[in-house]
Design an enzyme around this catalytic site. Structure first.
Site, short mmCIF file in Angstrom:
data_model
loop_
_atom_site.label_atom_id
_atom_site.label_comp_id
_atom_site.label_asym_id
_atom_site.label_seq_id
_atom_site.Cartn_x
_atom_site.Cartn_y
_atom_site.Cartn_z
CB SER A 1 -0.92 0.01 1.24
OG SER A 1 -1.69 -1.16 1.30
N1 SAH Z 1 -0.72 -4.95 4.06
C1 SAH Z 1 -0.03 -5.28 2.83
C2 SAH Z 1 -0.87 -4.89 1.62
C3 SAH Z 1 -0.97 -6.01 0.66
S1 SAH Z 1 -2.25 -5.85 -0.56
C4 SAH Z 1 1.35 -4.66 2.79
O1 SAH Z 1 1.69 -3.88 3.68
O2 SAH Z 1 2.12 -4.97 1.88
C5 SAH Z 1 -3.54 -6.80 0.20
C6 SAH Z 1 -3.29 -8.26 0.43
O3 SAH Z 1 -4.50 -8.86 0.85
C7 SAH Z 1 -2.83 -9.06 -0.79
O4 SAH Z 1 -1.58 -9.63 -0.53
C8 SAH Z 1 -3.92 -10.13 -0.97
O5 SAH Z 1 -3.42 -11.36 -1.41
C9 SAH Z 1 -4.49 -10.22 0.43
N2 SAH Z 1 -5.85 -10.76 0.54
C10 SAH Z 1 -6.90 -10.59 -0.29
N3 SAH Z 1 -7.99 -11.25 0.17
C11 SAH Z 1 -7.60 -11.88 1.33
C12 SAH Z 1 -8.27 -12.72 2.28
N4 SAH Z 1 -9.54 -13.07 2.16
N5 SAH Z 1 -7.55 -13.15 3.36
C13 SAH Z 1 -6.24 -12.81 3.51
N6 SAH Z 1 -5.56 -12.04 2.64
C14 SAH Z 1 -6.23 -11.55 1.57
#
Ligand code: SAH
Length: 212
Positions: free
Chosen positions: A61
């Site tokens: 993000s």
């Molecule tokens: N907090 C992360 C942002 C990653 S983007 C960072 O700091 O890098 C959001 C993430 O949510 C992705 O990696 C995606 O695979 C995950 N995601 C999507 N749906 C999900 C679910 N139901 N349970 C767990 N993770 C999920």
């Protein structure tokens, strides 16, 4: 000599100028080395206020979004926080640096393994798991804060149920193109909600999220 200290300081100044006031959030983001969490090709862009690609078509993000959500949680030192969407592990590291006890779930196995290894190697004590976070992590509930870092069609009920009294859920909700960040605060049996518009996240996929 640690790298990118000046770049990080400039990013913190930018976040301050954009209205982030919580010193624990700013202090944590000054400490966490975002360049460790991005792909090698994007290292030089680590301290721009931009989301960047990670593996599996996901993103780390934008720093402003991480700061905004971390501030919106309003957690004190020692608070128990659940994160849905570990991704690179950056947000989890920021929360750990803020003094939170962090539990985080990622649905992509490869990202889960990669971020777990990285967080460990950097010395962050974070409980990680792979799976569908839309149903929460009931074993360790209730949580003082729950932060969802992928966009949901609506607020998943299990997450509301795993919130401690006085706790906050911070979650992007809305269509696939753009979302609002919703903050749901629990006071006894009452849940107060507030929305802030204008954010963009990858989709939350799962039982209580979007379909695959
Ligand atoms: N907090 C992360 C942002 C990653 S983007 C960072 O700091 O890098 C959001 C993430 O949510 C992705 O990696 C995606 O695979 C995950 N995601 C999507 N749906 C999900 C679910 N139901 N349970 C767990 N993770 C999920």
């Amino acid at each position: 000599m640690p790298r990118f200290v000046e770049e990080r300081r400039e990013l913190i100044d930018l976040l301050r100028s954009r209205g982030i006031k919580n010193e624990r959030v700013l202090g944590a983001m000054m400490k966490v080395e975002r360049h460790r969490f991005v792909m090698p090709t994007f290292v030089d862009s680590s301290y721009l206020d931009q989301a960047l690609p990670i593996s599996d078509g996901q993103t780390i993000s934008q720093p402003y979004t991480v700061a905004f959500m971390s501030q919106a949680l309003e957690v004190s030192e020692g608070a128990k926080v659940l994160e849905i969407g570990t991704g690179s592990g950056y947000q989890a590291a920021v929360l750990a640096e803020m003094g939170c006890r962090v539990f985080t779930i990622e649905r992509h196995m490869a990202l889960h393994l990669q971020s777990r290894k990285l967080l460990q190697s950097l010395g962050y004590r974070v409980a990680t798991r792979s799976g569908d976070g839309t149903v929460g992590w009931s074993e360790y509930a209730p949580y003082d804060g729950i932060i969802v870092t992928a966009a949901a069609p609506s607020v998943p009920d299990p997450l509301i149920k795993q919130l401690a009294d006085g706790g906050r859920l911070v979650i992007p909700v809305g269509g696939q193109a753009e979302q609002s960040i919703r903050v749901v605060t629990r006071a006894g049996d009452e849940y107060v909600q507030k929305d802030v518009e204008g954010f963009k996240f990858v989709p939350l996929i799962g039982k209580m999220g979007w379909e695959k």
